[in-house]
Design an enzyme around this catalytic site. Structure first.
Site, short mmCIF file in Angstrom:
data_model
loop_
_atom_site.label_atom_id
_atom_site.label_comp_id
_atom_site.label_asym_id
_atom_site.label_seq_id
_atom_site.Cartn_x
_atom_site.Cartn_y
_atom_site.Cartn_z
N LYS A 78 0.82 -1.21 0.00
CA LYS A 78 0.00 0.00 0.00
C LYS A 78 0.85 1.27 0.00
O LYS A 78 0.49 2.28 0.59
CB LYS A 78 -0.93 0.00 1.21
CG LYS A 78 -1.91 -1.18 1.22
CD LYS A 78 -2.83 -1.14 2.43
CE LYS A 78 -3.79 -2.32 2.43
NZ LYS A 78 -4.72 -2.29 1.28
N CYS A 79 1.98 1.20 -0.67
CA CYS A 79 2.91 2.32 -0.73
C CYS A 79 2.77 3.04 -2.07
O CYS A 79 2.36 2.43 -3.08
CB CYS A 79 4.34 1.79 -0.55
SG CYS A 79 5.64 3.03 -0.70
N GLY A 80 3.12 4.31 -2.09
CA GLY A 80 3.11 5.04 -3.36
C GLY A 80 4.11 4.50 -4.36
O GLY A 80 4.00 4.75 -5.56
#
Length: 213
Positions: A78-80
């Site tokens: 769920k990271c950019g």
């Protein structure tokens, strides 16, 4: 009557003496005894000294990767940076795997809780969304008091260009065929970065070391 008392007086005195003094002769409790120094644990000499766990729960010795060039990376769902890295790591692995290149991905939830799922959920995410074919391991910690042994070794590496805290998700380490950690790349370095690719290609030029029996 006097003789009878005299006959029992000596044993009586001895009994009283033993009752009084025996406690002094018993060994002190373990915590009061002088503790013996514990033997020092052998410090790992390299990454091949570690055993890790796959996302499916199976132990794997990193020594089994001897002879391969490795890219060790801490990943998150769920990271950019997730999309760029997962879309790039697959093709990078596919391009060089036949030359002895392996990607070792370690999910970690250390940065803003961006890898919150279970190992089963992480595996499902990676295979469903990105068809991950490289090696995915069980979730670990890459910093803090609960840092896993492998990342403790990497972040305390004697080479100043290697050591230092993991800055964010998708920090990358290139490891030579002989287990030497060659270089470190910042989290924002994409898998197709020319410098990263050049480091991998250079490492692949080295012949596989002969396996010892």
């Amino acid at each position: 009557m006097v003789k009878k008392l005299a006959r029992w007086s000596a044993p009586g005195v001895l009994f009283a003496y033993l009752v009084t003094c025996l406690p002094c002769l018993t060994p002190a409790p373990a915590d009061e005894q002088e503790s013996k120094p514990k033997p020092e644990q052998k410090k790992p000499a390299g990454i091949y000294d570690f055993t890790v766990t796959t996302v499916d729960g199976k132990p794997v010795k990193l020594g089994d990767y001897a002879g391969d060039v490795l890219l060790i990376v801490n990943v998150a769902s769920k990271c950019g940076l997730t999309k760029t890295n997962y879309q790039g790591l697959g093709p990078l692995y596919a391009k060089y795997k036949d030359q002895g290149f392996r990607v070792l991905a370690f999910p970690a939830n250390n940065f803003l809780g961006q890898e919150p799922g279970t190992n089963e959920e992480i595996k499902r995410f990676c295979t469903t969304n990105y068809d991950v074919q490289y090696d995915l391991f069980a979730k670990v910690s890459v910093k803090g008091d609960d840092i896993c042994p492998l990342y403790k070794f990497l972040t305390e590496h004697p080479d100043p260009s290697i050591r230092g805290e993991v800055q964010w998700n998708f920090q990358k380490y290139v490891v030579a065929r002989d287990g030497k950690v060659l270089s470190k790349f910042a989290p924002r370095t994409p898998p197709d970065d020319p410098k990263l690719v050049a480091a991998i290609e250079e490492a692949l030029k080295s012949p596989r070391p002969a396996k010892t029996k």
